[in-house]
Write an enzyme that holds these catalytic residues in place. Structure first.
Site, PDB file in Angstrom:
ATOM      1  CG  ASP A   1      47.517  47.040  36.227  1.00 43.87           C
ATOM      2  OD1 ASP A   1      47.308  47.444  37.379  1.00 43.87           O
ATOM      3  OD2 ASP A   1      46.780  46.210  35.646  1.00 43.87           O
TER       4      ASP A   1
ATOM      5  CG  HIS B   1      48.984  48.427  46.537  1.00 43.75           C
ATOM      6  ND1 HIS B   1      49.203  47.071  46.593  1.00 43.75           N
ATOM      7  CD2 HIS B   1      49.087  48.871  47.808  1.00 43.75           C
ATOM      8  CE1 HIS B   1      49.418  46.714  47.847  1.00 43.75           C
ATOM      9  NE2 HIS B   1      49.348  47.784  48.606  1.00 43.75           N
TER      10      HIS B   1
HETATM   11  C1  GDG Z   1      45.761  47.164  42.368  1.00 41.62           C
HETATM   12  C2  GDG Z   1      46.677  47.695  41.264  1.00 41.62           C
HETATM   13  C3  GDG Z   1      48.247  45.795  41.686  1.00 41.62           C
HETATM   14  C4  GDG Z   1      39.464  40.063  38.763  1.00 41.62           C
HETATM   15  N1  GDG Z   1      38.268  39.720  38.245  1.00 41.62           N
HETATM   16  C5  GDG Z   1      37.703  38.879  39.120  1.00 41.62           C
HETATM   17  C6  GDG Z   1      38.575  38.702  40.196  1.00 41.62           C
HETATM   18  N2  GDG Z   1      39.642  39.439  39.964  1.00 41.62           N
HETATM   19  C7  GDG Z   1      40.810  39.486  40.859  1.00 41.62           C
HETATM   20  C8  GDG Z   1      42.044  38.975  40.177  1.00 41.62           C
HETATM   21  C9  GDG Z   1      43.139  39.620  41.021  1.00 41.62           C
HETATM   22  C10 GDG Z   1      42.490  40.931  41.463  1.00 41.62           C
HETATM   23  O1  GDG Z   1      41.088  40.805  41.277  1.00 41.62           O
HETATM   24  C11 GDG Z   1      42.916  42.103  40.593  1.00 41.62           C
HETATM   25  O2  GDG Z   1      44.222  42.458  40.908  1.00 41.62           O
HETATM   26  P1  GDG Z   1      45.094  43.331  39.899  1.00 41.62           P
HETATM   27  O3  GDG Z   1      46.470  43.356  40.425  1.00 41.62           O
HETATM   28  O4  GDG Z   1      45.026  42.714  38.550  1.00 41.62           O
HETATM   29  O5  GDG Z   1      44.422  44.764  39.799  1.00 41.62           O
HETATM   30  P2  GDG Z   1      43.774  45.912  40.789  1.00 41.62           P
HETATM   31  O6  GDG Z   1      42.500  45.478  41.369  1.00 41.62           O
HETATM   32  O7  GDG Z   1      43.696  47.125  39.923  1.00 41.62           O
HETATM   33  O8  GDG Z   1      44.867  46.127  41.963  1.00 41.62           O
HETATM   34  C12 GDG Z   1      47.462  46.562  40.624  1.00 41.62           C
HETATM   35  C13 GDG Z   1      47.347  45.421  42.852  1.00 41.62           C
HETATM   36  O9  GDG Z   1      46.635  46.555  43.362  1.00 41.62           O
HETATM   37  C14 GDG Z   1      48.170  44.828  43.996  1.00 41.62           C
HETATM   38  O10 GDG Z   1      49.213  45.672  44.389  1.00 41.62           O
HETATM   39  O11 GDG Z   1      48.762  44.613  41.103  1.00 41.62           O
HETATM   40  O12 GDG Z   1      48.353  47.053  39.648  1.00 41.62           O
HETATM   41  O13 GDG Z   1      45.921  48.417  40.290  1.00 41.62           O
HETATM   42  O14 GDG Z   1      43.447  38.872  42.149  1.00 41.62           O
HETATM   43  O15 GDG Z   1      42.056  37.574  40.177  1.00 41.62           O
HETATM   44  N3  GDG Z   1      38.332  37.905  41.253  1.00 41.62           N
HETATM   45  C15 GDG Z   1      37.145  37.229  41.234  1.00 41.62           C
HETATM   46  N4  GDG Z   1      36.236  37.356  40.221  1.00 41.62           N
HETATM   47  C16 GDG Z   1      36.468  38.172  39.150  1.00 41.62           C
HETATM   48  O16 GDG Z   1      35.637  38.273  38.244  1.00 41.62           O
HETATM   49  N5  GDG Z   1      36.881  36.396  42.256  1.00 41.62           N
END
Ligand code: GDG
Length: 455
Positions: free
Chosen positions: A362, A156
């Site tokens: 990312d 990921h």
């Molecule tokens: C890893 C990889 C890859 C964020 N703040 C809040 C909140 N979030 C949610 C977002 C989103 C999720 O968390 C974050 O997903 P990301 O993809 O942006 O980042 P990582 O956590 O680092 O995930 C990444 C992912 O895996 C999937 O393969 O895309 O590159 O690093 O859904 O909305 N959710 C809530 N409150 C918050 O304050 N409820």
């Protein structure tokens, strides 16, 4: 159809009988998790000593099987090698990397512990799909125990440039372990290319997108993760009718809202983003008092030292921005170090005229996709996106920026503030099309299809 066994570090908590909370991986896998499937991993609980005891819970026909981790393993395997070595290294931030051979030993042992506990769950024709950097060695540990099932792995996070990967004293062992999989998946073609380059540099035989090893062919595929676009859009539509969202709108007094939401992680580029906002307010004074920037920063891995210092740095920068630019009736930056509810977050994405997603690096970045899905097509906001997020390769109509270039990010904010409705609509339509094509269903279907096709 073969049963699917998902293996990931964390497993959604369904102990209260509820369906798993909608979040990244749970959404990405929703389509694959048909009744009868199994999801195995760490419960999130720590105990005194290592144990292979598996606890099972069921929700919507899916079995959630978990083990607890020993407190010391959690420190060394999870906070240590996984998140203080592999996480910064794979994000190509070598100055954040620490390496401790005792932590690596614990990593290997916890991977073994996962494999050992899995043995009690597996059936001969199960398809096994392992996720992410914490579990690079589990497949090899399963093979050593005689498991002959098809095993897939999806990373990921980015795969680093080979020269950086080589910094790991255990580079060869990790690569060799990965060859125990049948299919290995990445978010983007450059991640795959870097992985194949590392394999070739270690003397393994690369043929096209495959690695040939000991008479076996390991398929290396690109299957980007996506979101449930319609589901998130509906969530945003419902949320703006809620009283909390109305309070946010009222508090703006007609000002434009710019939003960022990330885990509080140094890869997400928050300090540079704050610097860019400060530069924007200084260089484009016509926008002062007309904008409010909301940064939601959900606490993450707080026990890791680098995360603590990041928090201090951001508190200082946030104070400095508000100190320098606030007026008696206007605060330029709202900075929250706690998570927002998912519904409210979706609603805030919808009422924000600018979505600012500027990680230094990312794997993909789901926030960028969620921001697009949340928009009102009649009056959509503008997405400013880092070139170094995997999502940038799917979303060329965003305003792409180099997150290290403070002036360019400030200029992008100015451009987003001034963009015509027509241009916003054109860009949004194209972006929406991309996230519909590369949605959560496409992700799990294409990976599972690759695993099924394997022979
Ligand atoms: C890893 C990889 C890859 C964020 N703040 C809040 C909140 N979030 C949610 C977002 C989103 C999720 O968390 C974050 O997903 P990301 O993809 O942006 O980042 P990582 O956590 O680092 O995930 C990444 C992912 O895996 C999937 O393969 O895309 O590159 O690093 O859904 O909305 N959710 C809530 N409150 C918050 O304050 N409820």
């Amino acid at each position: 159809m073969a049963r699917l066994v998902i293996v990931s570090n964390r497993v959604p908590d369904v102990s209260d009988g509820a369906a798993p909370r909608a979040g990244g991986l749970a959404v990405g896998l929703a389509d694959a998790l048909v009744p009868g499937s199994v999801w195995f991993g760490w419960s999130g609980k720590c105990i005194d000593t290592r144990s292979h005891e598996v606890t099972r819970a069921e929700a919507e026909g899916v079995t959630y099987a978990t083990i607890d981790l020993a407190e010391a393993d959690h420190r060394a395997f999870y906070l240590g090698f996984s998140n203080a070595t592999l996480w910064p290294l794979f994000h190509m931030m070598p100055s954040f990397v620490t390496f401790d051979s005792a932590e690596y030993k614990a990593y290997r042992e916890v991977n073994e512990q996962f494999a050992e506990a899995l043995m009690a769950l597996l059936r001969p024709d199960d398809l096994i799909w392992i996720h992410d950097y914490q579990l690079l060695g589990v497949a090899a540990d399963l093979r050593r125990r005689g498991v002959r099932n098809r095993i897939g792995f999806f990373l990921h996070i980015p795969f680093p440039a080979p020269a950086l990967f080589e910094l790991l004293p255990c580079a060869e062992e990790l690569l060799a372990g990965m060859l125990a999989h049948d299919v290995i998946g990445f978010h983007t073609p450059p991640d795959r290319a870097r992985f194949l380059e590392a394999m070739a540099a270690h003397g393994y035989q690369v043929q096209g997108d495959d690695v040939l090893h000991e008479g076996r062919r390991i398929r290396v595929v690109v299957t980007p993760i996506g979101i449930d676009v319609e589901g998130f859009s509906r969530l945003a539509g419902r949320a703006i009718r809620r009283v909390e969202a109305k309070r946010v709108v009222d508090s703006l007094n007609g000002r434009t809202l710019m939003i960022s939401a990330d885990r509080l992680d140094y890869t997400k580029g928050l300090p540079a983003r704050f610097d860019a906002y400060r530069r924007f307010l200084g260089s484009y004074p016509e926008h002062r008092r007309r904008i409010s920037f909301l940064q939601v920063a959900a606490p993450s891995r707080e026990e890791v030292e680098k995360y603590k210092s990041l928090r201090d740095e951001l508190a200082y920068k946030a104070g400095a921005i508000n100190g320098a630019f606030s007026d008696f009736d206007w605060v330029p930056l709202r900075y929250m170090t706690r998570a927002a509810g998912r519904g409210l977050l979706a609603g805030m994405f919808r009422i924000s005229h600018i979505g600012l997603v500027t990680p230094l690096r990312d794997g993909m970045n789901l926030v960028a996709m969620e921001y697009i899905a949340a928009q009102d097509g009649a009056d959509p906001g503008v997405l400013i996106l880092s070139r170094f997020a995997g999502a940038a390769s799917l979303l060329p109509e965003a305003l792409l920026v180099n997150p290290y270039d403070i002036d360019a990010m400030a200029a992008a904010m100015h451009r987003a503030m001034s963009m015509s409705l027509e241009e916003r609509q054109e860009r949004h339509e194209a972006l929406l099309e991309h996230i519909r094509t590369h949605n959560a269903t496409a992700f799990s279907r294409s990976f599972v299809a690759a695993l099924n096709r394997f022979n």
